[in-house]
Design an enzyme around this catalytic site. Sequence first.
Site, PDB file in Angstrom:
ATOM      1  N   GLU A 169       1.419  -0.932  -1.630  1.00  0.00           N
ATOM      2  CA  GLU A 169       1.211  -2.128  -2.457  1.00  0.00           C
ATOM      3  C   GLU A 169       2.501  -2.660  -3.078  1.00  0.00           C
ATOM      4  O   GLU A 169       2.458  -3.355  -4.099  1.00  0.00           O
ATOM      5  CB  GLU A 169       0.201  -1.813  -3.562  1.00  0.00           C
TER       6      GLU A 169
ATOM      7  N   HIS B 130      -3.961   1.926 -12.637  1.00  0.00           N
ATOM      8  CA  HIS B 130      -5.425   2.000 -12.689  1.00  0.00           C
ATOM      9  C   HIS B 130      -5.839   2.570 -14.042  1.00  0.00           C
ATOM     10  O   HIS B 130      -6.748   3.396 -14.121  1.00  0.00           O
ATOM     11  CB  HIS B 130      -5.962   2.908 -11.571  1.00  0.00           C
TER      12      HIS B 130
ATOM     13  N   HIS C  18     -10.120  -2.482  -9.074  1.00  0.00           N
ATOM     14  CA  HIS C  18      -8.833  -1.893  -8.741  1.00  0.00           C
ATOM     15  C   HIS C  18      -8.054  -1.416  -9.967  1.00  0.00           C
ATOM     16  O   HIS C  18      -7.913  -0.223 -10.180  1.00  0.00           O
ATOM     17  CB  HIS C  18      -8.036  -2.935  -7.937  1.00  0.00           C
TER      18      HIS C  18
END
Lengths: 271, 271, 271, 271
Positions: D113, D134, D203
């Site tokens: 990512e 997260h 997410h």
Amino acid sequence: MVQCFCGMVHDLGRRGFLGALMAAAVDAQAPAPASAGPADPALIEDLVIANHILYDQGVVDGFGHISTRHDKDQNRYFMSRSMAPALVTAEDILEYDLDSTPIDQRGRAVYLERFIHGEIYKLRPDVRAIVHSHSPAVIPYANVKVPLRPMNHIASFLGGGVPVFEIRTVAGPASDMLIRNAALGHALATVLGPHPVALMRGHGSVAAAQSVRHVVFRAVYTEVNARMESEALRLGEPTFLNDEEAAAAMKTNDGLVDRPWDLWKRRVTAK
Amino acid sequence: MVQCFCGMVHDLGRRGFLGALMAAAVDAQAPAPASAGPADPALIEDLVIANHILYDQGVVDGFGHISTRHDKDQNRYFMSRSMAPALVTAEDILEYDLDSTPIDQRGRAVYLERFIHGEIYKLRPDVRAIVHSHSPAVIPYANVKVPLRPMNHIASFLGGGVPVFEIRTVAGPASDMLIRNAALGHALATVLGPHPVALMRGHGSVAAAQSVRHVVFRAVYTEVNARMESEALRLGEPTFLNDEEAAAAMKTNDGLVDRPWDLWKRRVTAK
Amino acid sequence: MVQCFCGMVHDLGRRGFLGALMAAAVDAQAPAPASAGPADPALIEDLVIANHILYDQGVVDGFGHISTRHDKDQNRYFMSRSMAPALVTAEDILEYDLDSTPIDQRGRAVYLERFIHGEIYKLRPDVRAIVHSHSPAVIPYANVKVPLRPMNHIASFLGGGVPVFEIRTVAGPASDMLIRNAALGHALATVLGPHPVALMRGHGSVAAAQSVRHVVFRAVYTEVNARMESEALRLGEPTFLNDEEAAAAMKTNDGLVDRPWDLWKRRVTAK
Amino acid sequence: MVQCFCGMVHDLGRRGFLGALMAAAVDAQAPAPASAGPADPALIEDLVIANHILYDQGVVDGFGHISTRHDKDQNRYFMSRSMAPALVTAEDILEYDLDSTPIDQRGRAVYLERFIHGEIYKLRPDVRAIVHSHSPAVIPYANVKVPLRPMNHIASFLGGGVPVFEIRTVAGPASDMLIRNAALGHALATVLGPHPVALMRGHGSVAAAQSVRHVVFRAVYTEVNARMESEALRLGEPTFLNDEEAAAAMKTNDGLVDRPWDLWKRRVTAK
């Protein structure tokens, strides 16, 4: 000599209420006040340990502060320079007068919100130690209408009610929320009145007591009580201590603060 | 010989029920009772370790206490002098008679609420260890009407119901909440009845069991269960263990208390 | 050869489904089965570390267990003797056959609920590691009707649904809640079906995966997800991952389990 | 030269908006870009410490990452290779161009990512550090319709609103939820717009700021604020900071980030 919130008549020292009100308007560039001399080393040691305990117990994080009144002069108090409480040593402690002007700043940064301390000391001769914090379970009660109330005898100092200070009533709707001058400190101290604890909307809380150990006890158990009350309110309608129970229990507990203090102190000194 | 809450007939020792009731009114200045002699050192070691475990597991903080009945005399028990449980050593353990009079106080402070222990030992010959605490997830259940019930087999000892002691019914509406004499201890013990756990409104809870290890197990998992029950009640209508499941599971678990004890002991002795 | 829950046809080894069903009725006093020989030392090391990680991450406490299938024989698995997972060493690992009979017990106590492991290995040839725990945020979902669902991609393995095992349907209304024989283990394994996780009403949960590291990942994040879902449900109506998102994310994550494993391992080995 | 979300006109470097959009479609096998040379060692040290702090403060676990823009070149940034943040050392830091291509990968795995970082740097010339996490109290707000709002002055950076990125609007209903290419990164950066924080449905979240220390401050206090807001919402209707208070407080706080940084740094370096 004034009638205090605690119901007694006190000598507020050289300034008194009017002095307090005027101080808010005075030029901050006035010459530094004189020191009242060194404090009892045991007082400074308790103050340093208290900084560490408040962090270890989850009352303060990088922000928040604790002060104690000078044992030799009702018109002076001690507090760290601007830094995280957990890192404070005796070298970091500064002496302030009740206008919250540092006696010997030597270039060190001071807490923007030191006026919380000076202005409460002015209005509350019975108070010898003050904690300001953003402890996380307490802040929700500063922002909603549900009052913080004593869940058990340990938090009985909450019994007489916990007032909430709304800074918008003094600083208007666009402040940066900080108690950054004497006028705001005085307004907060006025809302605190004779209580041990007051909440600050959108900010945190303040606790006051007769000693460093007592104020640490109150700051820690305000947070503990807030967590328990939030849980209880979700289960049903709690039976809180009534005012008589709270008053009686507070009297008992005031004699027992060394018990948790000894534990908390060992935790932070053993590290 | 009396019919006990546990359904059996017991010899309550030299005092019995009437003695217990009378003791509450007796002059506390009576001569100190005689010692029953030294306990098995393993019992004292378990008691000291238990003090540390209860702190490490979040059941007690600076307050709370644990006692064990004397292994040589049903009418004596051991408990620390007044101090934070985490700091207790074998040197701090005092012997008490069932009126909660210390055998050899030597100027040491004793817990104000020691009567919780003595009075339960009087009414419950099956009990050999007692914990009193303010464990935070349990207190909400002491102040609301929602009952504490077993979420899983580990907390099956809660299966027979968890009574709540309201001190106002005995001490009136203005007490300091403490079990500070034998009459209050007796009233609490009566509410506890045959149960392993009772809650104390505005205060905390008490757990009782057949050994130090069993009572630590129960005190820890009462707290764990309270946290889980509070979460479940917010999600929906939980299915709790029924009384048959709870009784069967409790029988199984009573044989397994050494497993968590070994873990908890290593945590506090490795530090 | 049988059609498995995972949709494939497998050779279940010497016993198969019928063997599993019959085993539940067989005399436990049968001669001890033969060992399949030593495992890869790296597998045993992972199993020991996993025991410690599960405690350190709050999945197990004094109770709970983890097993892994033998790398040399599909019909054998490894698991600790009966003890707290945090204290397990390589010396404590025992070999079991799929009827959960220890190969070489040498007087050591075994977990009462070992049948959870053997019976799942029988029905799920794809499974090479199993965790049983009472992790606290998960248990509420075992007792209420609200399903556990994936809050984010990390817990995507919950995407296909999380079944709940009600022991009353097999053991009746008065069991001690334990999976204490093969029949109960088989019933639980049947409810688990092809899923990675199943809840056990009034008890806890079980997680299954293709390796020790994968099952630790799933056990940890089942607990983390339960905490987050409980918070979200109190705020409003959450949007969970849909089944397609969950399946895609699970495929990605299955390649990333070493990342948290390295962290968790360092935590428990650095102590 | 483009009009940025922050209201100013900037030179976006060699690529600009169109370059960013085209990059998403470019062959990833293009020759590695040239290094902009070594960074100030103090910047790399802050980045490594920040990785450790984010773990210690509960913002990241095994997953999540933090980057900083190169101090010598607006078109380069630094971030760890793919690994748990708590384990990152200076040796693990890689240099990337704004297409998130590593300059000198040498076989090391990179975060899937990384495009979160490169694409935000392209659209936000004012941003010099980014955290993706997260963090558990924040995720519920990504999945429900209740907005994250500032509970006190410390979280005043949330004052202008916290947008939520729904990946389904870009990647459709069956993605693996990851920001695994430049197009997705650009879409997220567009939703972030001029804000310091954006949530990612199913997410986690992303935080952006003018320095490593500022972005750590924001990531930590976004999590702290989410916990407090969830508590407050269960008690009643909270009074949040209004936009004027938030803007004023953010200005003050931006000068105070070293205070908690010093504390957090000591925690992770003392271990």
